[in-house]
Scaffold this motif. Structure first.
Motif, mmCIF file in Angstrom:
data_model
loop_
_atom_site.group_PDB
_atom_site.id
_atom_site.type_symbol
_atom_site.label_atom_id
_atom_site.label_comp_id
_atom_site.label_asym_id
_atom_site.label_seq_id
_atom_site.Cartn_x
_atom_site.Cartn_y
_atom_site.Cartn_z
ATOM 1 N N ILE A 112 -11.746 34.714 120.630
ATOM 2 C CA ILE A 112 -11.615 33.368 120.422
ATOM 3 C C ILE A 112 -10.462 32.754 121.398
ATOM 4 C CG2 ILE A 112 -10.852 31.301 118.782
ATOM 5 C CD1 ILE A 112 -11.499 33.403 116.575
ATOM 6 N N VAL A 113 -10.497 31.798 121.883
ATOM 7 C CA VAL A 113 -9.609 30.949 122.810
ATOM 8 C C VAL A 113 -9.322 29.394 122.173
ATOM 9 C CG1 VAL A 113 -9.001 30.100 124.790
ATOM 10 C CG2 VAL A 113 -10.024 32.329 124.844
ATOM 11 N N PHE A 114 -8.087 29.405 121.710
ATOM 12 C CA PHE A 114 -7.549 28.079 121.450
ATOM 13 C C PHE A 114 -6.783 27.481 122.663
ATOM 14 C CE2 PHE A 114 -7.614 30.370 117.307
ATOM 15 C CZ PHE A 114 -8.510 29.510 116.808
ATOM 16 N N ALA A 115 -7.279 26.132 123.209
ATOM 17 C CA ALA A 115 -6.748 25.510 123.789
ATOM 18 C C ALA A 115 -6.353 24.014 123.322
ATOM 19 C CB ALA A 115 -7.690 25.078 125.133
ATOM 20 N N ASP A 116 -5.044 23.791 123.480
ATOM 21 C CA ASP A 116 -4.215 22.605 122.793
ATOM 22 C C ASP A 116 -3.958 21.435 124.123
ATOM 23 O OD1 ASP A 116 -3.328 20.730 121.199
ATOM 24 O OD2 ASP A 116 -1.744 21.868 120.254
ATOM 25 N N THR B 218 -0.122 37.904 112.867
ATOM 26 C CA THR B 218 0.237 38.175 114.118
ATOM 27 C C THR B 218 -0.367 39.134 114.748
ATOM 28 O OG1 THR B 218 2.448 37.483 113.643
ATOM 29 C CG2 THR B 218 2.320 38.842 115.532
ATOM 30 N N LYS B 219 -0.758 40.436 113.957
ATOM 31 C CA LYS B 219 -1.548 41.405 114.526
ATOM 32 C C LYS B 219 -3.135 40.832 115.024
ATOM 33 C CE LYS B 219 0.686 45.301 112.355
ATOM 34 N NZ LYS B 219 0.156 46.381 111.414
ATOM 35 N N PHE B 220 -3.445 39.987 113.854
ATOM 36 C CA PHE B 220 -4.862 39.513 114.410
ATOM 37 C C PHE B 220 -4.925 38.704 115.393
ATOM 38 C CE2 PHE B 220 -7.461 35.777 113.958
ATOM 39 C CZ PHE B 220 -8.742 36.197 113.638
ATOM 40 N N ARG B 221 -3.869 37.678 115.632
ATOM 41 C CA ARG B 221 -3.850 36.947 116.908
ATOM 42 C C ARG B 221 -3.842 37.751 118.248
ATOM 43 N NH1 ARG B 221 -0.377 33.289 113.959
ATOM 44 N NH2 ARG B 221 1.518 34.139 114.706
ATOM 45 N N GLN B 222 -2.738 38.747 118.155
ATOM 46 C CA GLN B 222 -2.749 39.899 119.282
ATOM 47 C C GLN B 222 -4.048 40.624 119.687
ATOM 48 O OE1 GLN B 222 0.426 42.429 118.067
ATOM 49 N NE2 GLN B 222 1.874 40.996 118.595
ATOM 50 N N LYS B 223 -4.919 40.689 118.838
ATOM 51 C CA LYS B 223 -6.271 41.445 118.924
ATOM 52 C C LYS B 223 -7.297 40.595 119.421
ATOM 53 C CE LYS B 223 -8.986 45.116 117.038
ATOM 54 N NZ LYS B 223 -9.071 46.203 115.904
ATOM 55 N N TYR B 224 -7.496 39.477 118.780
ATOM 56 C CA TYR B 224 -8.663 38.359 118.781
ATOM 57 C C TYR B 224 -8.279 37.066 119.336
ATOM 58 C CZ TYR B 224 -10.563 41.797 115.392
ATOM 59 O OH TYR B 224 -10.992 43.072 115.074
ATOM 60 N N VAL B 225 -7.329 36.616 119.448
ATOM 61 C CA VAL B 225 -7.080 35.230 119.840
ATOM 62 C C VAL B 225 -6.395 35.214 121.235
ATOM 63 C CG1 VAL B 225 -5.783 33.194 119.203
ATOM 64 C CG2 VAL B 225 -7.157 34.479 117.466
ATOM 65 N N ARG C 213 -19.657 28.636 115.105
ATOM 66 C CA ARG C 213 -20.454 29.806 115.457
ATOM 67 C C ARG C 213 -19.710 30.562 116.611
ATOM 68 N NH1 ARG C 213 -24.041 25.265 114.528
ATOM 69 N NH2 ARG C 213 -24.185 25.097 116.848
ATOM 70 N N LYS C 214 -20.147 31.855 116.509
ATOM 71 C CA LYS C 214 -19.944 32.715 117.832
ATOM 72 C C LYS C 214 -20.336 32.311 118.991
ATOM 73 C CE LYS C 214 -19.705 37.337 115.525
ATOM 74 N NZ LYS C 214 -19.967 38.768 115.543
ATOM 75 N N GLU C 215 -19.442 32.187 120.106
ATOM 76 C CA GLU C 215 -19.475 31.944 121.394
ATOM 77 C C GLU C 215 -19.982 30.259 121.561
ATOM 78 O OE1 GLU C 215 -22.580 33.930 123.464
ATOM 79 O OE2 GLU C 215 -22.356 35.739 122.281
ATOM 80 N N GLU C 216 -19.614 29.412 120.404
ATOM 81 C CA GLU C 216 -19.696 27.843 120.597
ATOM 82 C C GLU C 216 -18.577 27.406 120.874
ATOM 83 O OE1 GLU C 216 -21.191 24.333 117.573
ATOM 84 O OE2 GLU C 216 -20.233 26.211 116.629
ATOM 85 N N PHE C 217 -18.634 26.338 121.992
ATOM 86 C CA PHE C 217 -17.464 25.593 122.254
ATOM 87 C C PHE C 217 -17.327 24.227 121.430
ATOM 88 C CE2 PHE C 217 -18.315 27.087 127.043
ATOM 89 C CZ PHE C 217 -17.919 28.572 126.611
ATOM 90 N N ILE C 218 -16.368 24.166 120.728
ATOM 91 C CA ILE C 218 -15.817 22.842 119.899
ATOM 92 C C ILE C 218 -14.544 21.999 120.400
ATOM 93 C CG2 ILE C 218 -14.870 22.265 117.974
ATOM 94 C CD1 ILE C 218 -17.821 23.345 117.362
ATOM 95 N N CYS C 219 -15.009 20.831 120.547
ATOM 96 C CA CYS C 219 -14.071 19.933 120.925
ATOM 97 C C CYS C 219 -13.470 19.207 119.618
ATOM 98 C CB CYS C 219 -14.369 19.033 121.857
ATOM 99 S SG CYS C 219 -13.244 17.792 122.351
#
Length: 237
Positions: A165-169, A81-88, A32-38
């Motif tokens: 969205i933020v992805f943290a690996d 790539t364009k999507f990631r630059q804008k949203y991620v 969901r939007k604004e959800e934190f998933i691990c």
């Protein structure tokens, strides 16, 4: 809260010579939007592969990935790539900073691809570095900073454009316990402040305490999903 990321029957198969390795097998998940998933699991469980699929860094062998109105699994590399630059935004275990650039230059670089004028992007990068506690390290290069400081630069770079969205690996994989808590409080605090969706990959069960839901992966399958009743809420220093 509406779903932002929807995964449907994802499958990823790697081939090494005559051997077939199934990294993900019919994985379905909604975030969901604004959800934190691990995404929690041991090495080889498929958690990093799953994150890479969502981020459009790898294509699924089968299945669908939809983020908002975007069918990531169908998009070509240029559009992804364009999507990631804008949203991620991304935070990596190994920081992935450019060694020849200062902290300020590393953080402002990504804004270049968004067409933001130099003066404005430098102002945004400076403020973000101040927000993560690096006001005295603006012109230092990665080799002149500790691991924790480098990860703060990485976080500033991920959040400076306020992505959806933020992805943290494994963002704390190279850090000691004290710095790990500082970094997790910083990442989650900023995500709360900016109302972002956060997906964290880890093998550390303590990191999972920050998430709304924990997705346990084993051998390419979702083993179970649990909800946290007592979430640790980080805060920006």
């Amino acid at each position: 809260m509406e779903d932002l990321i929807v995964l449907n029957n994802l499958r990823k198969v790697y081939r090494m010579g005559d051997e077939k390795i199934i990294a993900l097998d019919n994985v379905s998940l909604s975030i969901r939007k604004e959800e934190f998933i691990c995404l929690l699991g041991t090495s080889g469980s498929g958690k990093s592969t799953l994150l890479n699929m969502m981020a459009g860094l790898e294509k699924p062998t089968k299945g669908e990935i939809t983020i908002g109105k975007y069918p990531i699994h169908k998009m070509n590399e240029r559009d992804v790539t364009k999507f990631r630059q804008k949203y991620v935004g991304f935070v990596f275990q190994s920081y992935n900073l450019i060694p020849t650039l200062s902290a300020l230059e590393n953080v402002s670089l990504g804004l270049t691809f968004q067409g933001i004028p130099k003066a404005k992007r430098e102002k945004m990068a400076k403020q973000m570095l101040i927000d993560v506690g690096l006001e005295k390290r603006l012109h230092h290069k990665p080799s002149e900073m500790s691991g924790g400081q480098q990860q703060r630069v990485s976080i500033a770079r991920a959040f400076v454009g306020k992505p959806q969205i933020v992805f943290a690996d494994e963002p704390t994989g190279n850090l000691d316990t004290r710095t790990t808590l500082e970094i997790m409080n910083l990442i989650t605090g900023m995500a709360y402040e900016f109302k972002q969706t956060l997906i964290i990959v880890t093998h550390d069960v303590e990191i999972a305490d920050y998430a709304h839901r924990v997705v346990y992966l084993r051998d390419g399958h979702i083993e179970k999903i649990t909800e946290n009743e007592n979430i640790i809420k980080g805060a920006v220093n």
